[in-house]
Design a protein around this motif. Structure first.
Motif, PDB file in Angstrom:
ATOM      1  N   ILE A 148       0.848  -1.200   0.000  1.00 31.42           N
ATOM      2  CA  ILE A 148       0.000   0.000   0.000  1.00 31.42           C
ATOM      3  C   ILE A 148       0.879   1.244   0.000  1.00 31.42           C
ATOM      4  CG2 ILE A 148      -1.848   1.193   1.223  1.00 31.42           C
ATOM      5  CD1 ILE A 148      -2.460  -1.484   2.605  1.00 31.42           C
ATOM      6  N   LEU A 152       1.338   4.216  -2.815  1.00 31.58           N
ATOM      7  CA  LEU A 152       1.127   5.635  -2.513  1.00 31.58           C
ATOM      8  C   LEU A 152       2.354   6.456  -2.877  1.00 31.58           C
ATOM      9  CD1 LEU A 152      -0.641   5.440   0.935  1.00 31.58           C
ATOM     10  CD2 LEU A 152      -1.624   6.192  -1.208  1.00 31.58           C
ATOM     11  N   ALA A 213      -6.058  -2.201  -1.847  1.00 33.23           N
ATOM     12  CA  ALA A 213      -5.768  -0.798  -1.542  1.00 33.23           C
ATOM     13  C   ALA A 213      -4.682  -0.252  -2.462  1.00 33.23           C
ATOM     14  CB  ALA A 213      -5.354  -0.663  -0.076  1.00 33.23           C
ATOM     15  N   ALA A 216      -6.185   0.467  -5.793  1.00 38.09           N
ATOM     16  CA  ALA A 216      -7.014   1.673  -5.708  1.00 38.09           C
ATOM     17  C   ALA A 216      -6.128   2.915  -5.732  1.00 38.09           C
ATOM     18  CB  ALA A 216      -7.851   1.638  -4.433  1.00 38.09           C
ATOM     19  N   ALA A 217      -5.014   2.873  -4.988  1.00 42.28           N
ATOM     20  CA  ALA A 217      -4.126   4.034  -4.941  1.00 42.28           C
ATOM     21  C   ALA A 217      -3.541   4.325  -6.314  1.00 42.28           C
ATOM     22  CB  ALA A 217      -3.013   3.788  -3.934  1.00 42.28           C
ATOM     23  N   GLN A 220      -6.229   5.750  -8.618  1.00 43.19           N
ATOM     24  CA  GLN A 220      -6.578   7.126  -8.276  1.00 43.19           C
ATOM     25  C   GLN A 220      -5.497   8.089  -8.731  1.00 43.19           C
ATOM     26  OE1 GLN A 220      -9.364   8.181  -7.104  1.00 43.19           O
ATOM     27  NE2 GLN A 220     -10.248   6.162  -6.803  1.00 43.19           N
ATOM     28  N   LEU A 221      -4.250   7.661  -8.576  1.00 45.76           N
ATOM     29  CA  LEU A 221      -3.160   8.595  -8.851  1.00 45.76           C
ATOM     30  C   LEU A 221      -2.871   8.719 -10.338  1.00 45.76           C
ATOM     31  CD1 LEU A 221      -0.794   7.672  -5.927  1.00 45.76           C
ATOM     32  CD2 LEU A 221      -2.192   9.690  -6.182  1.00 45.76           C
TER      33      LEU A 221
ATOM     34  N   LEU B  79     -13.119   9.610  -2.629  1.00 47.38           N
ATOM     35  CA  LEU B  79     -12.908   8.509  -3.570  1.00 47.38           C
ATOM     36  C   LEU B  79     -14.205   8.046  -4.222  1.00 47.38           C
ATOM     37  CD1 LEU B  79     -10.381   6.292  -1.601  1.00 47.38           C
ATOM     38  CD2 LEU B  79      -9.919   7.871  -3.455  1.00 47.38           C
ATOM     39  N   ARG B  82     -16.959  11.745  -4.725  1.00 47.15           N
ATOM     40  CA  ARG B  82     -16.295  12.878  -5.403  1.00 47.15           C
ATOM     41  C   ARG B  82     -16.874  14.218  -4.966  1.00 47.15           C
ATOM     42  NH1 ARG B  82     -12.106  10.765  -9.052  1.00 47.15           N
ATOM     43  NH2 ARG B  82     -12.479   8.595  -8.728  1.00 47.15           N
ATOM     44  N   LEU B 142       2.168  12.795   4.191  1.00 41.47           N
ATOM     45  CA  LEU B 142       1.782  12.509   2.806  1.00 41.47           C
ATOM     46  C   LEU B 142       1.155  13.738   2.147  1.00 41.47           C
ATOM     47  CD1 LEU B 142       1.899  10.232   0.794  1.00 41.47           C
ATOM     48  CD2 LEU B 142      -0.355   9.500   1.509  1.00 41.47           C
ATOM     49  N   MET B 146       3.213  15.785  -1.632  1.00 45.46           N
ATOM     50  CA  MET B 146       2.780  16.006  -3.023  1.00 45.46           C
ATOM     51  C   MET B 146       2.330  17.449  -3.193  1.00 45.46           C
ATOM     52  SD  MET B 146       0.632  12.585  -3.784  1.00 45.46           S
ATOM     53  CE  MET B 146       1.209  10.993  -3.251  1.00 45.46           C
ATOM     54  N   HIS B 151      -4.002  15.093  -6.457  1.00 47.90           N
ATOM     55  CA  HIS B 151      -3.270  13.835  -6.283  1.00 47.90           C
ATOM     56  C   HIS B 151      -3.110  13.498  -4.817  1.00 47.90           C
ATOM     57  CE1 HIS B 151      -1.061  13.093 -10.326  1.00 47.90           C
ATOM     58  NE2 HIS B 151      -2.249  12.547 -10.266  1.00 47.90           N
ATOM     59  N   ARG B 154      -6.247  12.155  -3.067  1.00 50.29           N
ATOM     60  CA  ARG B 154      -6.636  10.761  -3.307  1.00 50.29           C
ATOM     61  C   ARG B 154      -5.674   9.800  -2.635  1.00 50.29           C
ATOM     62  NH1 ARG B 154      -8.280  13.200  -8.234  1.00 50.29           N
ATOM     63  NH2 ARG B 154      -6.366  12.665  -9.317  1.00 50.29           N
ATOM     64  N   ALA B 155      -4.372  10.145  -2.653  1.00 43.97           N
ATOM     65  CA  ALA B 155      -3.410   9.270  -1.972  1.00 43.97           C
ATOM     66  C   ALA B 155      -3.696   9.241  -0.475  1.00 43.97           C
ATOM     67  CB  ALA B 155      -1.989   9.765  -2.242  1.00 43.97           C
ATOM     68  N   VAL B 158      -6.759   7.076   0.479  1.00 43.38           N
ATOM     69  CA  VAL B 158      -6.494   5.627   0.576  1.00 43.38           C
ATOM     70  C   VAL B 158      -5.803   5.310   1.900  1.00 43.38           C
ATOM     71  CG1 VAL B 158      -5.216   3.720  -0.430  1.00 43.38           C
ATOM     72  CG2 VAL B 158      -6.394   5.315  -1.918  1.00 43.38           C
ATOM     73  N   VAL B 162      -7.177   2.951   5.110  1.00 46.63           N
ATOM     74  CA  VAL B 162      -6.416   1.804   5.617  1.00 46.63           C
ATOM     75  C   VAL B 162      -6.151   1.979   7.108  1.00 46.63           C
ATOM     76  CG1 VAL B 162      -4.216   0.595   5.485  1.00 46.63           C
ATOM     77  CG2 VAL B 162      -5.379   1.250   3.397  1.00 46.63           C
TER      78      VAL B 162
END
Lengths: 223, 242
Positions: A148, A152, A213, A216-217, A220-221, B79, B82, B142, B146, B151, B154-155, B158, B162
Motif C-alpha cells: 500500500i 502511494l 488498496a 485503488a491508490a 486514483q493517482l 474517492l 467525489r 503525505l 505532493m 493527487h 486521493r493518496a 487511501v 487503511v
C-alpha cells in the motif's frame, strides 16, 4: 488470469535477481544490522539471547521496509506501469503478483537467514524454530501492508522514508504477535498456537487488503 | 442546509462566515463553564485532585477518535462520491486531530505519573493511541509530500481508510486486553459509572471541545479554499491568460 499472474511474477523475479535488482541487498542489510547490535548493547550472550528474537524481528521489519518503495516506482520510471495498466488483467491481480515476487525476493531470504543470525545472537534452538516459523508466517503481512505504501509513494520522486513512516504504524500488530509467539514458545505461559494463528490471520487479511488498496491508490493517482 | 448544497465553495464560505463566530462563542461558553465546574468539583475519593485532568484528557481522546472517523468519511467522499469539499475537510481536520491526540497523550502522561507511578506504560490503550498519533503524522507527511492537491487528496484518502482499522482498536482495547488503563466508564450499555457530579462537567467540557473543533475546522477549511483560489489565480497570472 493465472497466465498474467505468472508472467508478472516471473518478470519481477528476474528483475530482482539479475544485476541491479537488489534482491540480496535486504539480507545483507539484515546481517549488518544484527552485526552492529552487540556493539551497541555489549557482547553479553545471555542478554542477546533474551532480546535476540525481538532483534531479528526488528531487523526483518526494517529490511522489508527498506526496498519497498521500488515495487511500483521503478515500473513508473521506465513506463512499464502504463503497459501493466493497459493490460486486460485486473490491477489487483498484478499488485498481488508483484507482492508475491517481492516477498520471494526479499522476505523469503530473510526467513532463511534468520536462524543463522539467531545462532550468532545465542538464541536457543527451540526458539530458533519458533522464530523461523513466525517470520515465515508474518513477513508476507509486512510485504503486503507495505505494498500500500509502495503504491502511494509510486508517484513521488523520493518515497523511501515516507513509505516507512506511513507503513510502520500499521505493522505494529504483526510485530506484537510475531514477538509474542516467539517468546511464548520459549518461556510461556501463553500457548504458541494463539499468537501464531492471529499472525496468520493478519497475513491473510493483508494478502487481501494490500493489493486492493494498492490498486485503488495506483488507479486514483493515474487519473 | 444539506451537505450537497455546501459543495459550492461560495455557499460554504457564506455558511462559514455565519457559523464560525457561533461555534467560537459556544466553545468559549461551554469550555469556560466545563473547566470552571471541573475545578470546583469535590476531589475524587481515590484519585484526589488529579481527577480534574479528566476534563481535558477524556474529551481530547474522544475528539482525536472522532476527527479520524470524520477524515475516513471524508476519504470516502473523495474517492466514492467525489464531493468537491471532502478533501478540503480531510486536510483541514488532520492537524487539529493530531493536536487533540497529542493533548490526550500529554495529559494522560501527566495523569499517569501520580496515579500509576509512570509517565508512560506500554499498555494496549496507550500504544494504540500512540499509533493513532503516528497515523495522523503519516497523513500530514503525505499531504506535504505532493504538491498537486488533487493527487495528494486521493493518496491520503487511501491511507486514511487503511489506517481507520486502528480506531476500533483504540476504542475496544480496554475490553479486549486487560489493561492498566481503566475500561469505558461513560458510554456503557448499563449506563455511566461516573458520579453525576463529575459526569456533568465532563459532558459540558466535551461539548465545548466539539464546538472548538467545529470552529477551528470551518476556519481551516475556509483558509484552504482561499489558499487554493490564490494558487489558481497565481498560476493563471503566471501563464499570462487573465
Amino acid at each position: 488470469m493465472t497466465g498474467a499472474l505468472r508472467a508478472v511474477l516471473m518478470r519481477d523475479l528476474k528483475l530482482a535477481f539479475r544485476a541491479g535488482g537488489g534482491a540480496g541487498l535486504g539480507v545483507v542489510f539484515f546481517l549488518a544490522l544484527i552485526a552492529v547490535v552487540p556493539f551497541a548493547v555489549g557482547p553479553d550472550l545471555p542478554l542477546l539471547a533474551r532480546i535476540g528474537p525481538a532483534l531479528v524481528w526488528l531487523g526483518a521489519l526494517l529490511a522489508t521496509l527498506l526496498n519497498l518503495d521500488r515495487i511500483f516506482s521503478a515500473d513508473r520510471e521506465d513506463g512499464s506501469l502504463d503497459l501493466l495498466l493497459l493490460s486486460p488483467a485486473p490491477l489487483e491481480l498484478i499488485a498481488t503478483a508483484k507482492g508475491i515476487a517481492h516477498w520471494l525476493a526479499t522476505g523469503l531470504p530473510l526467513v532463511i537467514a534468520a536462524p543463522i543470525l539467531g545462532v550468532m545472537l545465542g538464541v536457543e534452538p527451540k526458539a530458533l524454530l519458533a522464530l523461523s516459523l513466525t517470520l515465515l508466517i508474518g513477513t508476507p503481512a509486512l510485504t503486503f501492508l507495505g505494498l500500500i505504501g509502495a503504491a502511494l509513494a509510486a508517484m513521488l520522486p523520493r518515497g523511501g522514508l515516507l513509505v516507512a513512516v506511513l507503513i510502520l504504524p500499521l505493522t505494529i500488530p504483526v510485530l506484537i504477535f510475531g514477538a509474542a509467539a516467539t517468546s511464548a514458545a520459549v518461556t510461556g505461559p501463553m500457548s504458541f498456537g494463539v499468537p501464531i494463528r492471529l499472525l496468520a490471520a493478519i497475513s491473510l487479511a493483508a494478502l487481501v487488503a494490500g493489493p486492493v488498496a494498492a490498486a485503488a491508490a495506483i488507479r486514483q493517482l493515474r487519473d | 442546509m444539506a451537505l450537497l448544497d455546501l459543495a459550492n465553495p461560495n455557499r460554504f464560505l457564506a455558511f462559514a462566515r455565519v457559523s464560525i463566530p457561533v461555534f467560537s462563542g459556544l466553545a468559549a461558553v461551554l469550555l469556560g463553564f466545563g473547566i470552571w465546574r471541573g475545578f470546583n468539583v469535590p476531589p475524587d475519593y481515590q484519585q484526589g485532585e488529579t481527577v480534574r485532568i479528566m476534563f481535558i484528557h477524556v474529551p481530547s481522546a474522544w475528539m482525536a477518535l472522532g476527527i479520524y472517523t470524520l477524515m475516513a468519511i471524508s476519504a470516502l467522499g473523495t474517492l466514492v462520491w467525489r464531493h468537491p469539499l471532502a478533501d478540503v475537510a480531510a486536510k483541514a481536520a488532520a492537524p487539529i486531530g493530531a493536536a487533540f491526540a497529542f493533548l490526550c497523550l500529554l495529559t494522560g502522561a501527566l495523569w499517569g505519573r501520580p496515579m500509576w507511578g509512570a509517565y508512560w506504560v506500554w499498555d494496549a490503550r496507550l500504544t494504540s493511541m500512540l499509533v493513532l498519533f503516528l497515523l495522523y503524522l503519516g497523513v500530514l507527511a503525505l499531504w506535504r509530500a505532493m504538491d498537486e492537491p488533487g493527487h495528494a487528496a486521493r493518496a491520503v484518502a487511501v491511507l486514511t481508510l487503511v489506517g481507520f482499522v486502528n480506531v476500533p482498536i483504540v476504542k475496544f482495547s480496554v475490553d479486549w486486553w486487560s489493561t492498566l488503563h481503566q475500561p469505558a466508564s461513560v458510554f456503557r450499555l448499563d449506563g455511566p459509572t461516573i458520579h453525576p457530579v463529575l459526569l456533568t462537567p465532563l459532558l459540558i467540557s466535551a461539548l465545548g471541545f466539539l464546538a472548538l473543533f467545529l470552529a477551528l475546522h470551518l476556519a481551516a477549511m475556509r483558509n484552504e479554499i482561499l489558499r487554493r483560489r490564490v494558487r489558481t489565480m497565481r498560476m493563471l497570472a503566471a501563464s499570462g491568460s487573465h
